[in-house]
Design a protein around this motif. Structure first.
Motif, mmCIF file in Angstrom:
data_model
loop_
_atom_site.group_PDB
_atom_site.id
_atom_site.type_symbol
_atom_site.label_atom_id
_atom_site.label_comp_id
_atom_site.label_asym_id
_atom_site.label_seq_id
_atom_site.Cartn_x
_atom_site.Cartn_y
_atom_site.Cartn_z
ATOM 1 N N ASN A 321 0.859 -1.176 0.000
ATOM 2 C CA ASN A 321 0.000 0.000 0.000
ATOM 3 C C ASN A 321 0.900 1.231 0.000
ATOM 4 O OD1 ASN A 321 -2.306 1.578 0.069
ATOM 5 N ND2 ASN A 321 -3.203 0.524 1.830
ATOM 6 N N THR A 322 0.329 2.391 -0.286
ATOM 7 C CA THR A 322 1.084 3.636 -0.253
ATOM 8 C C THR A 322 0.286 4.684 0.510
ATOM 9 O OG1 THR A 322 0.140 4.515 -2.302
ATOM 10 C CG2 THR A 322 2.102 3.099 -2.504
ATOM 11 N N ASP A 324 -0.649 7.460 -0.363
ATOM 12 C CA ASP A 324 -1.640 8.096 -1.230
ATOM 13 C C ASP A 324 -3.014 7.451 -1.081
ATOM 14 O OD1 ASP A 324 0.571 9.436 -2.114
ATOM 15 O OD2 ASP A 324 0.724 8.375 -4.013
ATOM 16 N N ASN A 325 -3.018 6.170 -0.736
ATOM 17 C CA ASN A 325 -4.273 5.414 -0.658
ATOM 18 C C ASN A 325 -4.759 5.214 0.771
ATOM 19 O OD1 ASN A 325 -4.273 4.979 -3.489
ATOM 20 N ND2 ASN A 325 -2.823 3.287 -3.226
ATOM 21 N N MET A 326 -4.083 5.832 1.736
ATOM 22 C CA MET A 326 -4.406 5.615 3.141
ATOM 23 C C MET A 326 -4.814 6.935 3.784
ATOM 24 S SD MET A 326 -1.093 3.163 3.897
ATOM 25 C CE MET A 326 -1.490 2.785 5.616
ATOM 26 N N ASP A 327 -5.935 6.919 4.494
ATOM 27 C CA ASP A 327 -6.376 8.124 5.195
ATOM 28 C C ASP A 327 -5.485 8.433 6.381
ATOM 29 O OD1 ASP A 327 -8.514 8.456 3.444
ATOM 30 O OD2 ASP A 327 -9.833 7.190 4.651
ATOM 31 N N ASP A 342 -1.487 -2.248 7.439
ATOM 32 C CA ASP A 342 -0.463 -2.254 6.392
ATOM 33 C C ASP A 342 0.846 -1.612 6.841
ATOM 34 O OD1 ASP A 342 -2.236 -3.504 4.679
ATOM 35 O OD2 ASP A 342 -2.891 -1.639 3.730
#
Length: 355
Positions: A321-322, A324-327, A342
């Motif tokens: 995951n990065t 950018d995709n995590m709140d 993650d």
């Protein structure tokens, strides 16, 4: 013919507070070890890569990467402390006190400073303070860590709970920098003309973008390089009977992967000098792809030094995951703030950085 027993390592009930270990097999670290470390991590920090750069900075030859030194020293403790570990949980007060070079020999000792049985009665947390010295009896690196260790007998008598006190951060006054280290002759192209200390501000966040996928061969070979013989990293037959039937990637390999990935943006962090706190928040396995993000927690100028300063970094390792995709890197669970599933590494460290 007798069937002789071989050492099985210590289980949780074998430890006592105040117990001391002089760990076996002192280790001379070679240039070949340093080269293999670069091959397994892809690290590009020039001070550890080029004799010419190291000599321009005051050394006679390239110093060993401090994290390589830490992992080798850590590996010495495994046979006595964590051969029967379920998971290595965290670190505190990690201090790099003397530079280490190819040809130096490390010897390591540990003292048990705390114990806490887990509520399931099947395992417990062992807290130790470890010290690695070189052939001149100089302390090279020291650290405190806590590890979850299985019990051989779930019915064994409970151990008195002792949770040790440890500092949440290493004070700047305790940090060591090699006397000969100077960056007055540093050339910006040595590190790809990257950000310098004076380009940073407290609160800055850098997502290092590059990802690195863990191969079975990479993490297995890296862990063997450190002579870390904890079974959870190697024995697939044993792991087949575990709830998660996969060999764990040694957390130290994740640290080194993230350090290598952080070069893209923080390539002028030349000398990690302490780890304030470290948590292996979630397990990693072969096939996971690791990304890294850093947050600048603090910046300090040094008296009488115009060539370098001090930076405190929160380095996060993220799998598959990065940002950018995590709140958020954290979630609320059972009323407690926990790492996102993650996030595999949360490392808070001090380093000397080129200005």
């Amino acid at each position: 013919m007798a069937h002789l027993e071989v050492p099985k390592g210590n289980f949780f009930e074998d430890f006592t507070v105040g117990q001391n270990f002089q760990h076996g097999v002192p280790r001379t670290i070679s240039e070949a070890d340093a080269t293999l470390y670069l091959a397994l991590t892809g690290s590009r920090f020039p001070l550890n890569c080029a004799f010419t750069v190291a000599q321009s900075c005051g050394f006679n030859t390239a110093p060993l990467d401090n994290f390589l030194v830490f992992h080798v020293a850590f590996g010495k403790t495994v046979n006595d402390i964590s051969l029967n570990a379920i998971a290595n949980l965290g670190y505190a007060e990690v201090k790099f006190e003397h530079a280490c070079f190819a040809g130096d020999t490390l010897s390591v000792s540990s003292k048990v400073i705390g114990l806490k049985e887990n509520s399931n009665g099947k395992s417990g947390i062992v807290y130790v303070h470890s010290i690695a010295i070189n052939q001149f009896d100089q302390v090279v690196v020291s650290w405190k860590r806590w590890v979850m260790v299985a019990k051989a007998d779930p019915e064994a008598n409970q151990t008195e709970t002792v949770i040790p006190a440890y500092d949440t951060s290493v004070s700047p006054e305790q940090l060591h920098i090699p006397e000969e280290l100077s960056f007055k002759n540093w050339q910006p192209h040595f590190s790809d003309n990257q950000l310098k200390l004076d380009d940073l501000s407290i609160g800055d966040v850098i997502f290092h973008r590059d990802g690195m996928t863990i191969n079975d061969s990479d993490h297995s070979l890296a862990t063997r390089l450190y002579q870390n013989n904890a079974r959870v990293h190697f024995d697939q037959h044993m792991m087949n009977d575990r709830p998660n039937p996969h060999r764990l990637v040694y957390g130290g390999h994740i640290i080194s992967m993230c350090r290598a990935l952080s070069y893209n943006g923080l390539g002028n962090i030349a000398w990690p000098c302490a780890i304030n706190a470290g948590t292996h928040a979630n397990p990693s396995f072969a096939g996971d792809t690791i990304y890294c993000q850093s947050e600048i927690l603090d910046l300090m100028a040094l008296e009488d030094r115009e060539d370098l300063g001090l930076v405190r970094v929160k380095m996060l390792g993220i799998k598959n995951n990065t940002p950018d995709n995590m709140d958020s890197m954290f979630v609320e669970k059972d009323g407690k703030r926990r790492h996102h599933s993650d996030v595999v590494l949360d490392l808070d460290y001090w380093a000397f950085m080129i200005r």
